[in-house]
Design an enzyme around this catalytic site. Structure first.
Site, PDB file in Angstrom:
ATOM      1  N   ASP A   1       0.877  -1.153   0.000  1.00 39.61           N
ATOM      2  CA  ASP A   1       0.000   0.000   0.000  1.00 39.61           C
ATOM      3  C   ASP A   1       0.933   1.227   0.000  1.00 39.61           C
ATOM      4  OD1 ASP A   1      -2.293   1.675   0.473  1.00 39.61           O
ATOM      5  OD2 ASP A   1      -1.658   1.792   2.557  1.00 39.61           O
ATOM      6  N   LEU A   2       0.424   2.387  -0.339  1.00 41.43           N
ATOM      7  CA  LEU A   2       1.295   3.577  -0.412  1.00 41.43           C
ATOM      8  C   LEU A   2       1.162   4.469   0.831  1.00 41.43           C
ATOM      9  CD1 LEU A   2       3.199   5.423  -2.120  1.00 41.43           C
ATOM     10  CD2 LEU A   2       1.130   6.510  -2.996  1.00 41.43           C
ATOM     11  N   ASP A   3      -0.027   5.107   0.953  1.00 39.48           N
ATOM     12  CA  ASP A   3      -0.220   6.090   2.027  1.00 39.48           C
ATOM     13  C   ASP A   3      -0.168   5.413   3.400  1.00 39.48           C
ATOM     14  OD1 ASP A   3      -0.840   8.317   0.243  1.00 39.48           O
ATOM     15  OD2 ASP A   3      -2.722   7.304  -0.155  1.00 39.48           O
TER      16      ASP A   3
ATOM     17  N   THR B   1       1.806  10.213   4.034  1.00 39.51           N
ATOM     18  CA  THR B   1       0.764  11.078   3.474  1.00 39.51           C
ATOM     19  C   THR B   1      -0.582  10.881   4.168  1.00 39.51           C
ATOM     20  OG1 THR B   1       0.769   9.387   1.782  1.00 39.51           O
ATOM     21  CG2 THR B   1       1.536  11.553   1.108  1.00 39.51           C
TER      22      THR B   1
ATOM     23  N   LYS C   1      -9.030   5.194   6.114  1.00 40.66           N
ATOM     24  CA  LYS C   1      -7.736   4.773   5.567  1.00 40.66           C
ATOM     25  C   LYS C   1      -7.946   3.653   4.553  1.00 40.66           C
ATOM     26  CE  LYS C   1      -4.722   6.122   9.358  1.00 40.66           C
ATOM     27  NZ  LYS C   1      -3.905   5.631  10.483  1.00 40.66           N
TER      28      LYS C   1
ATOM     29  N   SER D   1      -2.614   0.626  -4.345  1.00 43.46           N
ATOM     30  CA  SER D   1      -3.107   1.786  -3.593  1.00 43.46           C
ATOM     31  C   SER D   1      -4.457   2.252  -4.111  1.00 43.46           C
ATOM     32  CB  SER D   1      -2.096   2.928  -3.742  1.00 43.46           C
ATOM     33  OG  SER D   1      -2.642   4.139  -3.284  1.00 43.46           O
ATOM     34  N   ALA D   2      -5.268   2.751  -3.203  1.00 42.25           N
ATOM     35  CA  ALA D   2      -6.576   3.304  -3.591  1.00 42.25           C
ATOM     36  C   ALA D   2      -6.441   4.702  -4.166  1.00 42.25           C
ATOM     37  CB  ALA D   2      -7.485   3.350  -2.368  1.00 42.25           C
TER      38      ALA D   2
ATOM     39  N   LYS E   1     -10.976  -0.996  -1.525  1.00 42.40           N
ATOM     40  CA  LYS E   1     -10.689  -1.890  -0.396  1.00 42.40           C
ATOM     41  C   LYS E   1     -11.835  -1.720   0.603  1.00 42.40           C
ATOM     42  CE  LYS E   1      -5.751  -0.877  -0.915  1.00 42.40           C
ATOM     43  NZ  LYS E   1      -4.597  -0.167  -0.381  1.00 42.40           N
TER      44      LYS E   1
ATOM     45  N   GLU F   1       0.191  -3.267   4.663  1.00 42.47           N
ATOM     46  CA  GLU F   1      -0.956  -2.353   4.768  1.00 42.47           C
ATOM     47  C   GLU F   1      -1.019  -1.661   6.124  1.00 42.47           C
ATOM     48  OE1 GLU F   1      -3.571  -0.835   3.843  1.00 42.47           O
ATOM     49  OE2 GLU F   1      -3.858  -1.514   1.791  1.00 42.47           O
ATOM     50  N   ASP F   2      -1.430  -0.401   6.129  1.00 43.47           N
ATOM     51  CA  ASP F   2      -1.632   0.300   7.414  1.00 43.47           C
ATOM     52  C   ASP F   2      -3.125   0.425   7.753  1.00 43.47           C
ATOM     53  OD1 ASP F   2      -2.189   2.216   5.354  1.00 43.47           O
ATOM     54  OD2 ASP F   2      -2.031   3.804   6.848  1.00 43.47           O
TER      55      ASP F   2
HETATM   56  C1  BG6 Z   1      -5.719   5.747   0.204  1.00 41.56           C
HETATM   57  C2  BG6 Z   1      -5.757   6.571   1.468  1.00 41.56           C
HETATM   58  O1  BG6 Z   1      -4.433   5.291  -0.019  1.00 41.56           O
HETATM   59  O2  BG6 Z   1      -6.131   6.524  -0.916  1.00 41.56           O
HETATM   60  C3  BG6 Z   1      -7.111   7.215   1.650  1.00 41.56           C
HETATM   61  O3  BG6 Z   1      -5.486   5.724   2.574  1.00 41.56           O
HETATM   62  C4  BG6 Z   1      -7.488   8.018   0.409  1.00 41.56           C
HETATM   63  O4  BG6 Z   1      -7.069   8.068   2.787  1.00 41.56           O
HETATM   64  C5  BG6 Z   1      -7.433   7.096  -0.807  1.00 41.56           C
HETATM   65  O5  BG6 Z   1      -8.788   8.568   0.530  1.00 41.56           O
HETATM   66  C6  BG6 Z   1      -7.778   7.828  -2.116  1.00 41.56           C
HETATM   67  O6  BG6 Z   1      -6.776   8.764  -2.368  1.00 41.56           O
HETATM   68  P1  BG6 Z   1      -6.859   9.918  -3.452  1.00 41.56           P
HETATM   69  O7  BG6 Z   1      -5.450  10.447  -3.487  1.00 41.56           O
HETATM   70  O8  BG6 Z   1      -7.258   9.283  -4.727  1.00 41.56           O
HETATM   71  O9  BG6 Z   1      -7.863  10.898  -2.962  1.00 41.56           O
HETATM   72 MG    MG Z   2      -2.663   3.220   3.587  1.00 45.09          MG
END
Ligand code: BG6
Ligand code: MG
Length: 219
Positions: A10-12, A18, A46, A115-116, A146, A170-171
Protein backbone atom coordinates in the site's frame (compact mmCIF):
# COMPACT_ATOMS: atom_id res chain seq x y z
CA UNK A 1 2.27 -23.22 2.38
CA UNK A 2 3.34 -21.44 -0.82
CA UNK A 3 6.82 -19.94 -1.05
CA UNK A 4 6.85 -16.14 -0.82
CA UNK A 5 7.70 -14.74 -4.26
CA UNK A 6 6.83 -11.08 -3.93
CA UNK A 7 5.54 -8.10 -1.99
CA UNK A 8 2.59 -5.78 -2.67
CA UNK A 9 2.70 -2.44 -0.89
CA UNK A 10 0.00 0.00 0.00
CA UNK A 11 1.30 3.58 -0.41
CA UNK A 12 -0.22 6.09 2.03
CA UNK A 13 0.88 5.26 5.58
CA UNK A 14 3.17 2.39 4.53
CA UNK A 15 5.75 3.91 2.20
CA UNK A 16 5.07 7.59 2.68
CA UNK A 17 3.69 9.71 5.47
CA UNK A 18 0.76 11.08 3.47
CA UNK A 19 -1.96 9.59 5.69
CA UNK A 20 -1.64 12.73 7.84
CA UNK A 21 -2.30 14.95 4.80
CA UNK A 22 -5.41 12.95 3.84
CA UNK A 23 -6.60 13.35 7.43
CA UNK A 24 -5.98 17.11 7.46
CA UNK A 25 -7.78 17.64 4.15
CA UNK A 26 -10.79 15.54 5.18
CA UNK A 27 -10.93 17.27 8.54
CA UNK A 28 -11.00 20.66 6.85
CA UNK A 29 -13.80 19.50 4.56
CA UNK A 30 -15.82 17.94 7.39
CA UNK A 31 -15.48 21.14 9.40
CA UNK A 32 -16.72 23.10 6.41
CA UNK A 33 -19.77 20.81 6.27
CA UNK A 34 -20.33 21.08 10.03
CA UNK A 35 -19.61 17.38 10.59
CA UNK A 36 -17.58 16.08 13.54
CA UNK A 37 -14.42 14.30 12.36
CA UNK A 38 -11.58 13.02 14.52
CA UNK A 39 -8.71 10.50 14.30
CA UNK A 40 -11.19 7.80 15.25
CA UNK A 41 -13.43 8.36 12.22
CA UNK A 42 -10.31 8.82 10.09
CA UNK A 43 -9.19 5.27 10.87
CA UNK A 44 -12.23 4.05 8.92
CA UNK A 45 -11.26 6.14 5.90
CA UNK A 46 -7.74 4.77 5.57
CA UNK A 47 -7.41 2.76 2.36
CA UNK A 48 -10.89 3.84 1.24
CA UNK A 49 -11.41 5.68 -2.08
CA UNK A 50 -12.06 9.41 -2.22
CA UNK A 51 -15.71 8.89 -3.23
CA UNK A 52 -16.48 6.35 -0.53
CA UNK A 53 -14.67 8.48 2.06
CA UNK A 54 -16.95 11.44 1.34
CA UNK A 55 -20.00 9.16 1.40
CA UNK A 56 -18.97 7.92 4.86
CA UNK A 57 -18.36 11.44 6.21
CA UNK A 58 -21.77 12.56 4.95
CA UNK A 59 -23.49 9.55 6.50
CA UNK A 60 -21.80 10.26 9.88
CA UNK A 61 -23.19 13.79 9.71
CA UNK A 62 -26.54 12.58 8.41
CA UNK A 63 -26.15 14.89 5.42
CA UNK A 64 -26.61 14.51 1.69
CA UNK A 65 -25.37 16.55 -1.27
CA UNK A 66 -26.52 16.96 -4.86
CA UNK A 67 -24.37 15.08 -7.39
CA UNK A 68 -22.86 18.36 -8.51
CA UNK A 69 -22.02 19.51 -4.97
CA UNK A 70 -20.60 16.05 -4.19
CA UNK A 71 -18.18 16.31 -7.14
CA UNK A 72 -17.18 19.82 -6.10
CA UNK A 73 -16.45 18.71 -2.53
CA UNK A 74 -14.32 15.78 -3.73
CA UNK A 75 -12.36 18.15 -5.96
CA UNK A 76 -11.97 20.57 -3.08
CA UNK A 77 -10.61 17.88 -0.77
CA UNK A 78 -8.12 16.80 -3.43
CA UNK A 79 -7.02 20.38 -4.00
CA UNK A 80 -6.33 20.79 -0.28
CA UNK A 81 -4.56 17.44 -0.18
CA UNK A 82 -2.36 18.34 -3.17
CA UNK A 83 -1.49 21.68 -1.59
CA UNK A 84 -0.20 19.75 1.41
CA UNK A 85 1.79 17.19 -0.60
CA UNK A 86 3.11 19.73 -3.11
CA UNK A 87 6.11 20.68 -1.04
CA UNK A 88 6.72 17.17 0.16
CA UNK A 89 10.27 16.00 -0.39
CA UNK A 90 12.00 12.62 -0.28
CA UNK A 91 12.25 12.94 3.50
CA UNK A 92 8.53 12.18 3.77
CA UNK A 93 9.21 8.59 2.78
CA UNK A 94 8.57 6.63 5.98
CA UNK A 95 11.65 5.38 7.88
CA UNK A 96 13.12 2.27 6.34
CA UNK A 97 10.70 2.18 3.40
CA UNK A 98 13.17 2.81 0.60
CA UNK A 99 15.86 0.48 1.95
CA UNK A 100 13.22 -2.21 2.49
CA UNK A 101 12.23 -1.94 -1.19
CA UNK A 102 15.85 -2.01 -2.34
CA UNK A 103 16.62 -5.03 -0.16
CA UNK A 104 13.54 -6.88 -1.46
CA UNK A 105 14.68 -6.19 -5.03
CA UNK A 106 18.11 -7.64 -4.24
CA UNK A 107 16.38 -10.81 -3.04
CA UNK A 108 14.76 -11.07 -6.50
CA UNK A 109 11.29 -10.64 -5.05
CA UNK A 110 8.59 -9.21 -7.33
CA UNK A 111 7.38 -5.82 -6.13
CA UNK A 112 4.07 -4.10 -6.77
CA UNK A 113 1.98 -1.23 -5.50
CA UNK A 114 -1.69 -1.60 -4.55
CA UNK A 115 -3.11 1.79 -3.59
CA UNK A 116 -6.58 3.30 -3.59
CA UNK A 117 -5.09 6.70 -4.39
CA UNK A 118 -5.47 8.38 -7.76
CA UNK A 119 -2.42 10.43 -6.81
CA UNK A 120 -0.14 7.42 -6.31
CA UNK A 121 2.11 7.97 -9.35
CA UNK A 122 2.63 11.60 -8.52
CA UNK A 123 3.70 10.70 -4.98
CA UNK A 124 6.02 7.87 -6.12
CA UNK A 125 7.63 10.21 -8.64
CA UNK A 126 8.07 12.88 -6.00
CA UNK A 127 9.91 10.34 -3.86
CA UNK A 128 11.87 9.12 -6.92
CA UNK A 129 11.00 5.47 -6.23
CA UNK A 130 8.71 4.66 -9.19
CA UNK A 131 11.28 2.40 -10.93
CA UNK A 132 11.38 0.09 -7.90
CA UNK A 133 7.88 -1.22 -8.74
CA UNK A 134 7.21 -3.82 -11.42
CA UNK A 135 3.51 -3.02 -11.35
CA UNK A 136 1.57 -0.05 -10.05
CA UNK A 137 -2.15 -0.52 -9.41
CA UNK A 138 -3.73 2.69 -8.21
CA UNK A 139 -7.15 4.27 -7.78
CA UNK A 140 -7.39 4.90 -11.53
CA UNK A 141 -7.16 1.19 -12.32
CA UNK A 142 -9.75 -0.29 -9.97
CA UNK A 143 -13.51 -0.15 -9.82
CA UNK A 144 -13.92 -1.55 -6.31
CA UNK A 145 -12.51 0.02 -3.17
CA UNK A 146 -10.69 -1.89 -0.40
CA UNK A 147 -11.85 -4.05 1.47
CA UNK A 148 -12.55 -5.56 -1.95
CA UNK A 149 -9.37 -7.43 -2.99
CA UNK A 150 -9.44 -6.13 -6.61
CA UNK A 151 -6.43 -3.81 -6.24
CA UNK A 152 -4.19 -6.63 -4.96
CA UNK A 153 -5.60 -9.22 -7.37
CA UNK A 154 -4.73 -6.95 -10.30
CA UNK A 155 -1.22 -6.55 -8.88
CA UNK A 156 -0.87 -10.32 -8.55
CA UNK A 157 -2.10 -10.82 -12.13
CA UNK A 158 0.43 -8.31 -13.46
CA UNK A 159 3.24 -10.02 -11.56
CA UNK A 160 1.98 -13.41 -12.74
CA UNK A 161 1.96 -14.77 -9.18
CA UNK A 162 -0.72 -16.43 -7.05
CA UNK A 163 -2.09 -14.53 -4.03
CA UNK A 164 -0.70 -16.98 -1.50
CA UNK A 165 2.84 -16.30 -2.69
CA UNK A 166 2.51 -12.55 -2.15
CA UNK A 167 2.74 -10.50 1.04
CA UNK A 168 0.59 -7.38 1.34
CA UNK A 169 1.90 -4.51 3.50
CA UNK A 170 -0.96 -2.35 4.77
CA UNK A 171 -1.63 0.30 7.41
CA UNK A 172 -5.43 0.21 7.07
CA UNK A 173 -8.16 -2.03 8.38
CA UNK A 174 -9.80 -2.04 4.96
CA UNK A 175 -6.52 -3.02 3.30
CA UNK A 176 -5.78 -5.92 5.64
CA UNK A 177 -9.32 -7.19 5.11
CA UNK A 178 -8.90 -6.86 1.33
CA UNK A 179 -5.67 -8.84 1.44
CA UNK A 180 -7.19 -11.56 3.60
CA UNK A 181 -10.26 -11.85 1.39
CA UNK A 182 -7.99 -12.25 -1.63
CA UNK A 183 -5.92 -14.99 0.02
CA UNK A 184 -2.74 -12.92 0.40
CA UNK A 185 -0.27 -13.07 3.30
CA UNK A 186 -0.39 -9.95 5.48
CA UNK A 187 1.90 -7.54 7.31
CA UNK A 188 0.23 -4.70 9.19
CA UNK A 189 2.07 -1.40 9.52
CA UNK A 190 0.86 0.39 12.63
CA UNK A 191 -0.71 -0.62 15.91
CA UNK A 192 -1.43 -4.29 16.74
CA UNK A 193 -4.58 -3.11 18.53
CA UNK A 194 -5.99 -1.74 15.28
CA UNK A 195 -4.53 -4.27 12.83
CA UNK A 196 -5.53 -7.37 14.80
CA UNK A 197 -6.17 -9.48 11.72
CA UNK A 198 -2.73 -9.12 10.17
CA UNK A 199 -0.32 -12.07 10.49
CA UNK A 200 2.56 -9.82 11.54
CA UNK A 201 2.27 -6.23 12.82
CA UNK A 202 5.18 -3.78 13.04
CA UNK A 203 5.17 -0.04 13.61
CA UNK A 204 7.15 0.59 10.42
CA UNK A 205 9.25 -0.97 7.67
CA UNK A 206 12.35 0.08 9.63
CA UNK A 207 11.41 -2.52 12.27
CA UNK A 208 11.68 -5.61 10.08
CA UNK A 209 13.67 -6.79 7.05
CA UNK A 210 12.36 -8.62 3.97
CA UNK A 211 14.20 -11.78 5.08
CA UNK A 212 12.60 -11.58 8.54
CA UNK A 213 9.14 -11.21 6.98
CA UNK A 214 9.68 -14.30 4.86
CA UNK A 215 11.11 -16.31 7.76
CA UNK A 216 8.30 -15.35 10.12
CA UNK A 217 5.59 -16.15 7.58
CA UNK A 218 7.18 -19.47 6.64
CA UNK A 219 7.44 -20.55 10.25
C1 BG6 B 1 -5.72 5.75 0.20
C2 BG6 B 1 -5.76 6.57 1.47
O1 BG6 B 1 -4.43 5.29 -0.02
O2 BG6 B 1 -6.13 6.52 -0.92
C3 BG6 B 1 -7.11 7.21 1.65
O3 BG6 B 1 -5.49 5.72 2.57
C4 BG6 B 1 -7.49 8.02 0.41
O4 BG6 B 1 -7.07 8.07 2.79
C5 BG6 B 1 -7.43 7.10 -0.81
O5 BG6 B 1 -8.79 8.57 0.53
C6 BG6 B 1 -7.78 7.83 -2.12
O6 BG6 B 1 -6.78 8.76 -2.37
P1 BG6 B 1 -6.86 9.92 -3.45
O7 BG6 B 1 -5.45 10.45 -3.49
O8 BG6 B 1 -7.26 9.28 -4.73
O9 BG6 B 1 -7.86 10.90 -2.96
MG1 MG C 1 -2.66 3.22 3.59
Amino acid sequence: MATIKGFLFDLDGVIVDTAKFHFKAWQRLAQDLGIHFSEEENEQLKGVSRKESLEKILSWGDKSLSANEFEKRMAQKNEWYLELVQHMGKEEALPGAKSFLVEATKLNLSIGLGSASKNALLILDQLAITPLFQTIIDGNKVSKSKPDPEVFQKGADDLGLPAESLVVFEDSLAGIEAARRGGFRTVGIGSPKVLKDAEIVVSGLDKISPVEVINQLNF
